[in-house]
Write a protein that holds these residues in place. Structure first.
Motif, short mmCIF file in Angstrom:
data_model
loop_
_atom_site.label_atom_id
_atom_site.label_comp_id
_atom_site.label_asym_id
_atom_site.label_seq_id
_atom_site.Cartn_x
_atom_site.Cartn_y
_atom_site.Cartn_z
N GLU A 137 0.83 -1.20 0.00
CA GLU A 137 0.00 0.00 0.00
C GLU A 137 0.87 1.25 0.00
O GLU A 137 1.77 1.39 0.82
N ARG A 173 -6.18 8.41 7.43
CA ARG A 173 -5.19 7.41 7.85
C ARG A 173 -3.84 7.62 7.18
O ARG A 173 -2.79 7.35 7.75
N ARG A 232 3.94 0.20 1.88
CA ARG A 232 3.82 -0.56 3.12
C ARG A 232 3.29 -1.96 2.82
O ARG A 232 2.21 -2.10 2.24
N VAL A 234 1.22 -5.17 3.18
CA VAL A 234 -0.08 -5.34 3.83
C VAL A 234 -0.20 -6.78 4.33
O VAL A 234 -0.16 -7.72 3.53
N PRO A 235 -0.33 -6.98 5.64
CA PRO A 235 -0.52 -8.33 6.17
C PRO A 235 -1.77 -8.98 5.59
O PRO A 235 -2.76 -8.29 5.31
N ALA A 237 -4.06 -10.68 6.92
CA ALA A 237 -5.26 -10.49 7.73
C ALA A 237 -5.93 -9.15 7.46
O ALA A 237 -7.14 -9.00 7.69
N GLU A 238 -5.17 -8.15 6.98
CA GLU A 238 -5.73 -6.82 6.71
C GLU A 238 -6.36 -6.69 5.33
O GLU A 238 -7.10 -5.74 5.07
N LEU A 239 -6.04 -7.63 4.43
CA LEU A 239 -6.43 -7.47 3.03
C LEU A 239 -7.93 -7.33 2.82
O LEU A 239 -8.36 -6.41 2.10
N ALA A 241 -10.45 -6.26 4.72
CA ALA A 241 -11.00 -4.99 5.19
C ALA A 241 -10.42 -3.81 4.42
O ALA A 241 -11.14 -2.87 4.05
N LEU A 242 -9.11 -3.86 4.13
CA LEU A 242 -8.47 -2.74 3.47
C LEU A 242 -8.91 -2.62 2.01
O LEU A 242 -9.17 -1.51 1.52
N SER A 243 -9.00 -3.74 1.30
CA SER A 243 -9.44 -3.69 -0.10
C SER A 243 -10.90 -3.25 -0.19
O SER A 243 -11.28 -2.49 -1.10
N ASP A 245 -12.29 -1.24 1.97
CA ASP A 245 -12.24 0.18 2.29
C ASP A 245 -11.85 1.01 1.06
O ASP A 245 -12.42 2.08 0.82
#
Length: 374
Positions: A137, A173, A232, A234-235, A237-239, A241-243, A245
């Motif tokens: 990211e 953010r 950055r 991206v772990p 586990a975050e993918l 929610a982040l995608s 978002d």
């Protein structure tokens, strides 16, 4: 690159971007239709004369047509624009009639129509997820490193070292989020929440205005610069929610932009069509795969959003009729639907002519013609 070469490259880039999105949209309709037991007679990418095609064992004609600016799935029983029962439909054998679109309950017809734009939105989430997983990211802390002289930020009292926490209550953010939010709000009063040496401040700011030289779109400007950042990782586990978002942010931007045009805050001249998209696609394709796929994700969201608008002839118009049918427990009268779909078609044709006129103006055609005449 010559003008002709640039034009050809723009067309190729446009087809590479829009072709898969149209296919995915129509595939959403097709797959949910099959799940509901509706026979598909044709699956077309493009309109007009068939260029190439084949018929599968289920009797569906898959084809590529001459004008690749859209597509359609024609389900069995689609004998009129409103997909209403007709004497021709009633004359079908009972077994064939059970496989038609009209024979299905309203909730199934609703899902079949909704599946197209929903698939576009889901595709955008997957594309953003793929980019984030592959490249990471772009991330820059939302800290002001420098102020542009006489800018909106300088006039409002922002200082180097300020961390921008939120704008109008929306969390910032990353520094990149600031630009995305401000660009959509030229010459607008906003509220900027800051963290300055541990103290929280709330400053009123009137954004500045600049113009995109390519699209002639008015853009908001704050006048702050970052100290630099990077990519950055991206772990995993975050993918999800982040995608999601990222896709939601692009969806909101599309909504805000259209609402501003309807509300008169932006000129309708900023609306763009296929020619404008082709120009942007050609420019972005020169930058590499990352921006091209990101553009595809954004256009996929736009395609899904536009199709959800409550305009007859678009998916959203059909959905409105199905909601009314579910509430009334009977379909809207065929004459009303026929009038609505004719009006919707006229509106879409006028809109297409308008955005094409805008695109040609942005390309400088009218200025060139005026020069030749003068």
């Amino acid at each position: 690159m010559s003008a002709l070469g640039g034009f050809v490259w723009a067309v190729i880039s446009f087809l590479l971007v829009i072709g898969p999105l149209i296919f995915i949209h129509e595939m959403g309709h097709y797959l949910v239709g099959r799940w509901c037991g509706v026979k598909a007679e044709a699956f077309s990418i493009g309109f007009g004369k068939e260029v190439v095609g084949w018929t599968d064992r289920r009797g569906t004609r898959w084809k590529l047509a001459a004008l690749p600016l859209g597509g359609y799935v024609r389900f069995a029983g689609d004998m009129n624009p409103a997909s209403q029962p007709s004497p021709e439909w009633l004359s079908l054998p009972a077994e064939e009639r059970r496989q038609t679109f009209q024979a299905k309950p309203v909730w199934q017809r609703f899902l079949i129509v909704l599946a197209g734009p929903a698939t576009n939105l889901l595709l955008a989430v997957l594309l953003f997820g793929g980019l984030l997983a592959t490249y990471g990211e772009p991330f820059t802390p939302p800290v002001v490193a420098e102020l542009m002289p006489h800018s909106a930020a300088a006039k409002a009292g922002l200082k180097p070292g300020d961390r921008i926490v939120s704008i109008d209550g929306e969390a910032m953010r990353r520094f990149q989020d600031i630009g995305f939010y401000i660009e959509l709000r030229p010459d607008t009063d906003i509220s900027v929440e800051l963290d300055r040496d541990g103290r929280h401040l709330l400053l009123p700011v009137r954004t500045g205005v600049t113009e995109d030289k390519t699209s002639h779109t008015r853009l908001g400007v704050l006048g702050v610069m970052s100290g630099g950042g990077g990519m950055r990782p991206v772990p995993l586990a975050e993918l999800p929610a982040l995608s999601t978002d990222y896709a939601w942010g692009a969806f909101k931007s599309t909504f805000v932009g259209i609402a501003q045009v309807i509300g008169g805050e932006r000129s309708a001249k900023e609306l763009s069509g296929p020619i404008g998209v082709a120009r942007v696609a050609g420019q972005v394709a020169d930058m590499g795969w990352f921006p091209l796929i990101a553009l595809m994700a954004v256009i996929s969201i736009n395609l899904g959003f536009i199709n959800l608008l409550p305009i007859p002839m678009l998916d959203g118009g059909h959905l409105i009729f199905y909601i009314v049918e579910a509430v009334r427990r009977k379909p809207v009268e065929p004459q009303v639907q026929e009038w609505a779909f004719r009006s919707g078609l006229a509106l879409l044709l006028c809109l297409m002519l308008f955005v094409t006129f805008n695109d040609l103006g942005s390309a400088g055609l009218w200025q060139k013609l005026a020069g030749l005449i003068g």
